[in-house]
Design a protein around this motif. Sequence first.
Motif, PDB file in Angstrom:
ATOM      1  N   GLY A   1       0.794  -1.225   0.000  1.00  0.00           N
ATOM      2  CA  GLY A   1       0.000   0.000   0.000  1.00  0.00           C
ATOM      3  C   GLY A   1       0.822   1.269   0.000  1.00  0.00           C
ATOM      4  N   GLY A   2       2.152   1.156   0.139  1.00  0.00           N
ATOM      5  CA  GLY A   2       3.015   2.318  -0.029  1.00  0.00           C
ATOM      6  C   GLY A   2       3.408   3.064   1.228  1.00  0.00           C
ATOM      7  N   GLU A   3       3.187   2.459   2.414  1.00  0.00           N
ATOM      8  CA  GLU A   3       3.517   3.153   3.663  1.00  0.00           C
ATOM      9  C   GLU A   3       4.759   2.581   4.347  1.00  0.00           C
ATOM     10  OE1 GLU A   3      -0.615   5.019   5.254  1.00  0.00           O
ATOM     11  OE2 GLU A   3      -0.477   2.839   5.376  1.00  0.00           O
ATOM     12  N   TRP A   4       5.574   1.879   3.583  1.00  0.00           N
ATOM     13  CA  TRP A   4       6.789   1.276   4.135  1.00  0.00           C
ATOM     14  C   TRP A   4       8.032   1.725   3.373  1.00  0.00           C
ATOM     15  CZ3 TRP A   4       7.522  -1.741   8.471  1.00  0.00           C
ATOM     16  CH2 TRP A   4       6.357  -2.004   9.203  1.00  0.00           C
ATOM     17  N   GLY A   5       8.045   3.012   2.980  1.00  0.00           N
ATOM     18  CA  GLY A   5       9.277   3.603   2.482  1.00  0.00           C
ATOM     19  C   GLY A   5       9.501   3.556   0.992  1.00  0.00           C
ATOM     20  N   ARG A   6       8.634   2.865   0.269  1.00  0.00           N
ATOM     21  CA  ARG A   6       8.790   2.806  -1.185  1.00  0.00           C
ATOM     22  C   ARG A   6       7.469   2.382  -1.816  1.00  0.00           C
ATOM     23  NH1 ARG A   6      10.981  -2.993  -3.194  1.00  0.00           N
ATOM     24  NH2 ARG A   6       9.777  -2.224  -4.960  1.00  0.00           N
ATOM     25  N   ALA A   7       7.370   2.663  -3.108  1.00  0.00           N
ATOM     26  CA  ALA A   7       6.203   2.222  -3.876  1.00  0.00           C
ATOM     27  C   ALA A   7       6.478   0.839  -4.443  1.00  0.00           C
ATOM     28  CB  ALA A   7       5.909   3.215  -4.993  1.00  0.00           C
ATOM     29  N   PHE A   8       5.450   0.008  -4.480  1.00  0.00           N
ATOM     30  CA  PHE A   8       5.546  -1.323  -5.069  1.00  0.00           C
ATOM     31  C   PHE A   8       4.697  -1.361  -6.327  1.00  0.00           C
ATOM     32  CE2 PHE A   8       6.932  -2.023  -0.821  1.00  0.00           C
ATOM     33  CZ  PHE A   8       7.742  -3.149  -0.834  1.00  0.00           C
ATOM     34  N   GLY A   9       5.275  -1.875  -7.395  1.00  0.00           N
ATOM     35  CA  GLY A   9       4.546  -2.030  -8.643  1.00  0.00           C
ATOM     36  C   GLY A   9       4.059  -3.452  -8.818  1.00  0.00           C
ATOM     37  N   GLN A  10       3.397  -3.694  -9.949  1.00  0.00           N
ATOM     38  CA  GLN A  10       2.845  -5.022 -10.176  1.00  0.00           C
ATOM     39  C   GLN A  10       3.932  -6.088 -10.277  1.00  0.00           C
ATOM     40  OE1 GLN A  10      -0.622  -5.564 -10.128  1.00  0.00           O
ATOM     41  NE2 GLN A  10       0.231  -7.593  -9.744  1.00  0.00           N
ATOM     42  N   SER A  11       5.039  -5.760 -10.895  1.00  0.00           N
ATOM     43  CA  SER A  11       6.114  -6.750 -11.008  1.00  0.00           C
ATOM     44  C   SER A  11       6.672  -7.111  -9.636  1.00  0.00           C
ATOM     45  CB  SER A  11       7.235  -6.236 -11.916  1.00  0.00           C
ATOM     46  OG  SER A  11       7.817  -5.060 -11.393  1.00  0.00           O
ATOM     47  N   ASP A  12       6.718  -6.146  -8.715  1.00  0.00           N
ATOM     48  CA  ASP A  12       7.172  -6.428  -7.353  1.00  0.00           C
ATOM     49  C   ASP A  12       6.210  -7.391  -6.662  1.00  0.00           C
ATOM     50  OD1 ASP A  12       9.361  -4.502  -7.414  1.00  0.00           O
ATOM     51  OD2 ASP A  12       7.827  -2.951  -7.249  1.00  0.00           O
ATOM     52  N   ALA A  13       4.919  -7.072  -6.767  1.00  0.00           N
ATOM     53  CA  ALA A  13       3.912  -7.930  -6.131  1.00  0.00           C
ATOM     54  C   ALA A  13       3.954  -9.336  -6.716  1.00  0.00           C
ATOM     55  CB  ALA A  13       2.528  -7.319  -6.299  1.00  0.00           C
ATOM     56  N   ASP A  14       4.076  -9.429  -8.023  1.00  0.00           N
ATOM     57  CA  ASP A  14       4.136 -10.741  -8.670  1.00  0.00           C
ATOM     58  C   ASP A  14       5.314 -11.559  -8.155  1.00  0.00           C
ATOM     59  OD1 ASP A  14       1.982  -9.897 -10.155  1.00  0.00           O
ATOM     60  OD2 ASP A  14       3.023  -9.910 -12.093  1.00  0.00           O
ATOM     61  N   ALA A  15       6.480 -10.925  -8.060  1.00  0.00           N
ATOM     62  CA  ALA A  15       7.681 -11.638  -7.626  1.00  0.00           C
ATOM     63  C   ALA A  15       7.535 -12.134  -6.187  1.00  0.00           C
ATOM     64  CB  ALA A  15       8.903 -10.731  -7.760  1.00  0.00           C
ATOM     65  N   ILE A  16       7.003 -11.279  -5.310  1.00  0.00           N
ATOM     66  CA  ILE A  16       6.820 -11.658  -3.913  1.00  0.00           C
ATOM     67  C   ILE A  16       5.848 -12.824  -3.787  1.00  0.00           C
ATOM     68  CG2 ILE A  16       5.876 -10.885  -1.692  1.00  0.00           C
ATOM     69  CD1 ILE A  16       6.915  -8.033  -2.508  1.00  0.00           C
ATOM     70  N   LEU A  17       4.701 -12.708  -4.441  1.00  0.00           N
ATOM     71  CA  LEU A  17       3.671 -13.733  -4.290  1.00  0.00           C
ATOM     72  C   LEU A  17       4.032 -15.025  -5.014  1.00  0.00           C
ATOM     73  CD1 LEU A  17       0.528 -11.440  -4.510  1.00  0.00           C
ATOM     74  CD2 LEU A  17       1.518 -12.495  -2.463  1.00  0.00           C
TER      75      LEU A  17
ATOM     76  N   LYS B   1      10.968   9.111   7.481  1.00  0.00           N
ATOM     77  CA  LYS B   1       9.651   9.658   7.805  1.00  0.00           C
ATOM     78  C   LYS B   1       8.576   9.194   6.822  1.00  0.00           C
ATOM     79  CE  LYS B   1      11.056  11.942  11.376  1.00  0.00           C
ATOM     80  NZ  LYS B   1      10.684  11.446  12.729  1.00  0.00           N
ATOM     81  N   ASN B   2       8.999   8.649   5.676  1.00  0.00           N
ATOM     82  CA  ASN B   2       8.011   8.213   4.687  1.00  0.00           C
ATOM     83  C   ASN B   2       7.647   6.739   4.848  1.00  0.00           C
ATOM     84  OD1 ASN B   2      10.416   7.089   3.779  1.00  0.00           O
ATOM     85  ND2 ASN B   2       9.911   7.386   1.607  1.00  0.00           N
ATOM     86  N   GLU B   3       7.921   6.174   6.014  1.00  0.00           N
ATOM     87  CA  GLU B   3       7.442   4.836   6.294  1.00  0.00           C
ATOM     88  C   GLU B   3       6.892   4.777   7.704  1.00  0.00           C
ATOM     89  OE1 GLU B   3       9.774   1.667   8.077  1.00  0.00           O
ATOM     90  OE2 GLU B   3      11.328   2.173   6.605  1.00  0.00           O
ATOM     91  N   TYR B   4       6.043   3.798   7.920  1.00  0.00           N
ATOM     92  CA  TYR B   4       5.326   3.673   9.192  1.00  0.00           C
ATOM     93  C   TYR B   4       6.263   3.721  10.393  1.00  0.00           C
ATOM     94  CZ  TYR B   4       3.546   1.006  13.131  1.00  0.00           C
ATOM     95  OH  TYR B   4       3.241   0.584  14.394  1.00  0.00           O
ATOM     96  N   ARG B   5       7.398   3.037  10.311  1.00  0.00           N
ATOM     97  CA  ARG B   5       8.267   2.950  11.487  1.00  0.00           C
ATOM     98  C   ARG B   5       8.879   4.285  11.880  1.00  0.00           C
ATOM     99  NH1 ARG B   5      11.448  -2.417   9.562  1.00  0.00           N
ATOM    100  NH2 ARG B   5      11.676  -1.035   7.767  1.00  0.00           N
ATOM    101  N   GLY B   6       8.843   5.260  10.967  1.00  0.00           N
ATOM    102  CA  GLY B   6       9.309   6.593  11.316  1.00  0.00           C
ATOM    103  C   GLY B   6       8.432   7.276  12.348  1.00  0.00           C
ATOM    104  N   SER B   7       7.228   6.705  12.572  1.00  0.00           N
ATOM    105  CA  SER B   7       6.305   7.284  13.554  1.00  0.00           C
ATOM    106  C   SER B   7       6.391   6.598  14.909  1.00  0.00           C
ATOM    107  CB  SER B   7       4.865   7.201  13.029  1.00  0.00           C
ATOM    108  OG  SER B   7       4.438   5.841  12.959  1.00  0.00           O
ATOM    109  N   LEU B   8       7.247   5.587  15.050  1.00  0.00           N
ATOM    110  CA  LEU B   8       7.330   4.859  16.314  1.00  0.00           C
ATOM    111  C   LEU B   8       7.923   5.731  17.407  1.00  0.00           C
ATOM    112  CD1 LEU B   8       8.662   1.405  15.034  1.00  0.00           C
ATOM    113  CD2 LEU B   8       6.313   1.978  15.684  1.00  0.00           C
ATOM    114  N   ASP B   9       7.461   5.524  18.628  1.00  0.00           N
ATOM    115  CA  ASP B   9       8.000   6.236  19.778  1.00  0.00           C
ATOM    116  C   ASP B   9       9.476   5.882  19.972  1.00  0.00           C
ATOM    117  OD1 ASP B   9       7.349   7.701  22.497  1.00  0.00           O
ATOM    118  OD2 ASP B   9       8.495   5.903  23.023  1.00  0.00           O
ATOM    119  N   ARG B  10      10.316   6.895  20.045  1.00  0.00           N
ATOM    120  CA  ARG B  10      11.764   6.647  20.059  1.00  0.00           C
ATOM    121  C   ARG B  10      12.218   5.928  21.324  1.00  0.00           C
ATOM    122  NH1 ARG B  10      14.811  10.543  16.317  1.00  0.00           N
ATOM    123  NH2 ARG B  10      16.566   9.691  17.437  1.00  0.00           N
ATOM    124  N   GLU B  11      11.634   6.283  22.455  1.00  0.00           N
ATOM    125  CA  GLU B  11      12.039   5.615  23.694  1.00  0.00           C
ATOM    126  C   GLU B  11      11.624   4.144  23.684  1.00  0.00           C
ATOM    127  OE1 GLU B  11      10.902   7.565  27.279  1.00  0.00           O
ATOM    128  OE2 GLU B  11      11.848   9.479  26.721  1.00  0.00           O
TER     129      GLU B  11
END
Length: 298
Positions: free
Chosen positions: A24-40, A226-236
């Motif tokens: 969905g694009g919230e983990w630091g990069r965009a995924f295209g169809q070829s990426d999804a195909d390779a993973i699955l 900051k462009n991925e979910y983990r950038g929002s984690l509490d630092r402590e």
Amino acid sequence: MKYRILGSTGLRVSVIGAGTWQLGGEWGRAFGQSDADAILDAAAECGINLIDTAECYGDHLSEQLIGDYLSRRDRSKWVVATKFGHWFHSFMNRTDDFSVDGVRKQLEGSLRALRIDAIDLYQFHSGSDALFGNSELWTMLDEQKRGGKIRHLGVSILGKGSELQAREARGVGAEALQVFYNRLDRRAEEMYFSHAERDNLGILGRVPLASGILSGKFKPGVEFPKNEYRGSLDREKLASDLAEVERLRVTEVPANVPMAQWALAWCLKNPVVTTVIPGMKSAEQARANAAAADLLDQ
């Protein structure tokens, strides 16, 4: 690969599933169809047969990539799980909508995006107890089940937890719980597992690698973009978790076993857990995750 039956659904699922929030694009990069195909494709080659996604991983974006993939493969070989309750607007920005009309629209949107006639497991997604208690919502969902658009219902419990939703899941017609469970977060053992055993509910272990923290790749002081979910984690909290990961590496992880595989297998050593659904950013990660199933024999 090993397989377990998901509670009373009768669905035979691989103990390692494919989590797809990253598409969905919230983990630091965009995924295209070829990426999804390779993973699955890599996942399928390793025997993985469960895909978990959601309406709000992008605006049905993860579902669209999966749907395109399934349209060119044998859909019958996959158990497809998705969720409802939100409208995606932008990065980490969603609106809750658990209304009867809203969820009905989300269901139709998911079916279109996934290009399938029926969703195998349709899950209430991180909603409050008040929203969960809307009997009209569950009545509508039961109607959709009888109409053939949904095969089974589940509850994906919100991060702060809800023992009530686990206790009442069977009463609303749910047959599976998706819960936060990993070596750093064992609340599920006290809050949910007894209810799952009593009511024959399948358990899908969510964030089994603690959003990658249990992969062993990251050291104290790491800075996530900051462009991925983990950038929002509490630092402590992150610093504390990473210190605990180092302790686990020394005291619990066997020599020559990759930490991520150990962490996945650790969840599955509890027989209440049907499957875990780690994210997979590449074909290599899909293969590595799948290999964790082999550790269950050790």
